[in-house]
Write a protein that holds these residues in place. Structure first.
Motif, mmCIF file in Angstrom:
data_model
loop_
_atom_site.group_PDB
_atom_site.id
_atom_site.type_symbol
_atom_site.label_atom_id
_atom_site.label_comp_id
_atom_site.label_asym_id
_atom_site.label_seq_id
_atom_site.Cartn_x
_atom_site.Cartn_y
_atom_site.Cartn_z
ATOM 1 N N LEU A 72 -22.628 -11.527 43.324
ATOM 2 C CA LEU A 72 -22.372 -11.167 42.034
ATOM 3 C C LEU A 72 -21.100 -11.462 41.343
ATOM 4 N N LYS A 73 -21.094 -11.480 40.073
ATOM 5 C CA LYS A 73 -19.737 -11.773 39.549
ATOM 6 C C LYS A 73 -18.581 -11.148 40.007
ATOM 7 N N THR A 74 -17.441 -11.516 40.146
ATOM 8 C CA THR A 74 -16.372 -11.027 40.631
ATOM 9 C C THR A 74 -15.700 -9.965 39.944
ATOM 10 N N VAL A 75 -15.783 -8.689 40.513
ATOM 11 C CA VAL A 75 -14.986 -7.463 40.068
ATOM 12 C C VAL A 75 -13.360 -7.333 40.584
ATOM 13 N N THR A 108 -16.781 -25.604 31.274
ATOM 14 C CA THR A 108 -15.576 -25.238 30.717
ATOM 15 C C THR A 108 -15.696 -23.718 30.103
ATOM 16 N N TRP A 109 -14.610 -22.967 30.679
ATOM 17 C CA TRP A 109 -14.738 -21.732 30.583
ATOM 18 C C TRP A 109 -13.351 -21.087 31.119
ATOM 19 N N LYS A 110 -12.669 -20.068 30.212
ATOM 20 C CA LYS A 110 -11.275 -19.821 30.559
ATOM 21 C C LYS A 110 -11.598 -18.220 31.175
ATOM 22 N N LYS A 179 -14.699 -12.117 49.382
ATOM 23 C CA LYS A 179 -13.570 -12.050 48.648
ATOM 24 C C LYS A 179 -13.010 -13.193 47.878
ATOM 25 N N ASP A 180 -12.771 -13.057 46.780
ATOM 26 C CA ASP A 180 -12.665 -14.508 45.833
ATOM 27 C C ASP A 180 -11.093 -14.760 45.759
ATOM 28 N N PHE A 181 -10.764 -15.988 45.950
ATOM 29 C CA PHE A 181 -9.409 -16.588 45.724
ATOM 30 C C PHE A 181 -9.829 -17.397 44.671
ATOM 31 N N ASN A 247 -13.464 -23.057 46.188
ATOM 32 C CA ASN A 247 -13.456 -23.003 44.836
ATOM 33 C C ASN A 247 -13.041 -24.064 43.841
ATOM 34 N N ARG A 248 -13.305 -24.068 42.561
ATOM 35 C CA ARG A 248 -13.033 -25.156 41.647
ATOM 36 C C ARG A 248 -11.352 -25.447 41.713
ATOM 37 N N LEU A 249 -11.511 -26.845 41.235
ATOM 38 C CA LEU A 249 -10.077 -27.236 40.945
ATOM 39 C C LEU A 249 -9.533 -26.717 39.541
ATOM 40 N N THR A 284 -19.624 -24.814 48.464
ATOM 41 C CA THR A 284 -19.545 -24.690 47.101
ATOM 42 C C THR A 284 -18.970 -25.836 46.326
ATOM 43 N N GLY A 285 -19.321 -26.351 45.262
ATOM 44 C CA GLY A 285 -18.823 -27.443 44.504
ATOM 45 C C GLY A 285 -19.602 -28.666 44.268
ATOM 46 N N GLY A 286 -19.998 -28.841 43.098
ATOM 47 C CA GLY A 286 -20.636 -30.063 42.540
ATOM 48 C C GLY A 286 -22.084 -30.330 43.260
ATOM 49 N N VAL A 304 -25.284 -23.112 50.775
ATOM 50 C CA VAL A 304 -24.565 -23.498 49.678
ATOM 51 C C VAL A 304 -24.627 -22.515 48.769
ATOM 52 N N GLN A 305 -23.566 -22.532 47.690
ATOM 53 C CA GLN A 305 -23.462 -21.710 46.451
ATOM 54 C C GLN A 305 -23.372 -22.581 45.381
ATOM 55 N N ALA A 306 -24.381 -22.844 44.516
ATOM 56 C CA ALA A 306 -24.171 -23.679 43.261
ATOM 57 C C ALA A 306 -23.754 -22.806 42.202
HETATM 58 C C1 LIG Z 1 -18.531 -20.006 34.297
HETATM 59 C C2 LIG Z 1 -18.103 -19.845 35.971
HETATM 60 C C3 LIG Z 1 -17.707 -18.787 35.985
HETATM 61 C C4 LIG Z 1 -17.191 -18.473 37.455
HETATM 62 N N1 LIG Z 1 -16.832 -17.258 37.886
HETATM 63 C C5 LIG Z 1 -16.686 -16.966 39.198
HETATM 64 C C6 LIG Z 1 -16.152 -15.734 39.766
HETATM 65 O O1 LIG Z 1 -16.082 -14.755 39.018
HETATM 66 N N2 LIG Z 1 -15.795 -15.450 40.966
HETATM 67 C C7 LIG Z 1 -15.918 -16.643 42.008
HETATM 68 O O2 LIG Z 1 -15.639 -16.273 42.961
HETATM 69 N N3 LIG Z 1 -16.521 -17.886 41.476
HETATM 70 C C8 LIG Z 1 -16.753 -18.149 40.044
HETATM 71 N N4 LIG Z 1 -17.052 -19.262 39.706
HETATM 72 C C9 LIG Z 1 -17.197 -20.459 40.739
HETATM 73 C C10 LIG Z 1 -18.562 -20.691 41.103
HETATM 74 O O3 LIG Z 1 -19.222 -19.812 41.948
HETATM 75 C C11 LIG Z 1 -18.676 -21.996 41.903
HETATM 76 O O4 LIG Z 1 -18.113 -21.549 43.353
HETATM 77 C C12 LIG Z 1 -17.985 -23.100 41.394
HETATM 78 O O5 LIG Z 1 -18.032 -23.318 40.161
HETATM 79 C C13 LIG Z 1 -18.489 -24.568 42.102
HETATM 80 O O6 LIG Z 1 -19.710 -24.588 42.255
HETATM 81 P P1 LIG Z 1 -20.434 -25.431 41.143
HETATM 82 O O7 LIG Z 1 -19.810 -26.853 40.923
HETATM 83 O O8 LIG Z 1 -21.911 -25.779 41.305
HETATM 84 O O9 LIG Z 1 -20.350 -24.906 39.708
HETATM 85 C C14 LIG Z 1 -17.445 -19.604 38.178
HETATM 86 C C15 LIG Z 1 -17.835 -20.743 37.877
HETATM 87 C C16 LIG Z 1 -18.229 -21.075 36.512
HETATM 88 C C17 LIG Z 1 -18.671 -22.449 36.232
#
Ligand SMILES: Cc1cc2nc3c(=O)[nH]c(=O)nc-3n(C[C@H](O)[C@H](O)[C@H](O)COP(=O)(O)O)c2cc1C
Length: 373
Positions: A72-75, A108-110, A179-181, A247-249, A284-286, A304-306
């Protein structure tokens, strides 16, 4: 088998059978079973936390589409009075753009964390617990908790209220939790100091576990430091049951988190340096092909988590019908050149993976990676 794969890819374009793992087992003698948070899942492909798991409708489509699991989306954690020390992350930002970056895709999303009420999140977590118990879809809530500066204490009131409420909502037998970092945290001034980050990773699991019985995944951010430090971060996180890597760069100049091939390369490079004796790993990632999944698996990932790959423009998928979830799974699993089945058959041909009891087992890849090298 390659002829059959081409035929299945073509046939399933219009409709992917929900129980495609059973078909794969029967037709190819390949066991796609995988693992997330200690639970066996029919195949390794799940959805990372984000905008694709914000409501019950999305979960329902994913359950019908045969997704492996959904986070689920991070709360953002809060105490009993509703105070959130990480409130800066609980903001609404709606514009999301899928773009090309480095020869791949990125979103891309802030925006940041969950921006509706905590009660609404609890309702979603309750629905997730029900889907999990019904065996329809493994659903895992995700939380961003308070992270103190070095000279501060953890705000346990936020850990207590949030964890206990989620454990009650999610239900029996045991809360599964991520737990999200986040990468936006990596870009924050808070994360400028290595000692501070290492303390968070070492101590956060204890603060969560003190509140309720949980099985805990820690989603490790890509810090803005070198690979050596990233390896050190993994070592500091050993109190988790699962590490989600990574998690992402964070692009400091643009102030955005990003993915794509640069992210995959960094993640695989760091995973290459990890020895045996780690918690369960989830990559996760790419991830945009079955072969990408196998790269993570060969470095120890059992699932994996895409995220991005489930958001592409429809014309990027070969499938012509079905939900985005089904179209993405069709591509990732059945693509005759780059899919998971094709890649597993190639690993067999190369002698990297052997049949046991006549079958290839996806999980054997990660098991091999965990052996001392
Ligand atoms: C729009 C968007 C919102 C995201 N929101 C969260 C989030 O709330 N919590 C979290 O742990 N990861 C979040 N992520 C990270 C993704 O879960 C994933 O780990 C990351 O994008 C790398 O995978 P991908 O390359 O397949 O997108 C988000 C990614 C995107 C693109």
């Amino acid at each position: 088998m390659h002829a059959q794969l081409a035929a299945d890819f073509e046939r399933f374009k219009r409709e992917l059978p929900r129980d495609f793992p059973a078909h794969v087992r029967q037709s190819y003698r390949i066991d796609l079973s995988a693992r997330y948070l200690g639970e066996t899942i029919p195949h390794p492909i799940g959805k990372g936390s984000g905008q694709l798991s914000l409501n019950q409708g999305q979960l329902e489509v994913d359950a019908e589409g045969g997704l492996g699991f959904a986070v689920l989306k991070t709360v953002i954690a809060q105490d009993a009075g509703g105070a959130q020390s990480m409130a800066a992350w609980a903001i609404h930002e709606s514009k999301m753009r899928v773009e090309r970056r480095g020869g791949g895709w990125t979103v891309t999303w802030k925006g940041r964390g969950w921006d509706r009420s905590f009660d609404e999140y609890l309702a979603l977590a309750r629905a997730g617990g029900d889907l999990t118990r019904a065996g329809r879809l493994l659903v895992v809530p995700s939380v961003k908790y308070h992270l103190p500066r070095l000279d501060e204490a953890f705000k346990d009131a936020e850990y207590a209220f949030t964890t206990r409420a989620l454990a009650t909502a999610w239900g029996e037998p045991l809360l599964l939790l991520e737990k999200d970092f986040s990468p936006t945290l990596a870009g924050d001034a808070l994360a400028g100091e290595q000692a501070q980050i290492l303390r968070w990773l070492r101590e956060v699991a204890g603060h969560i576990r003190a509140q309720a019985a949980v099985r805990l995944a820690v989603k490790v951010m890509n810090a803005r430091f070198d690979d050596d430090f990233q390896v050190e971060m993994v070592r500091a996180s050993s109190a988790a049951d699962v590490l989600v890597v990574f998690n992402r760069l964070f692009d400091l100049k643009r102030g955005i988190a990003y993915g794509g091939p640069e992210l995959t390369a960094r993640n695989l490079r760091v995973l290459d340096r990890l020895g045996p004796g780690l918690p369960e790993l989830s990559g996760t990632g790419g991830i945009s092909s079955g072969r990408d999944i196998l790269e993570y698996a060969r470095r120890g990932c059992e699932s994996v988590q895409a995220h991005t790959f489930f958001q592409l423009p429809l014309e990027e998928y070969t499938a012509t019908d079905g939900s985005r979830t089904q179209r993405a799974l069709h591509q990732l699993v059945f693509h005759p050149a780059d899919g998971l089945i094709a890649g597993l058959l190639d690993l067999e041909t190369q002698g990297t993976l052997e049949r046991r009891g006549g079958e290839l087992h996806f999980l054997d890849l990660a098991a091999d990676a965990h052996r001392p090298r």
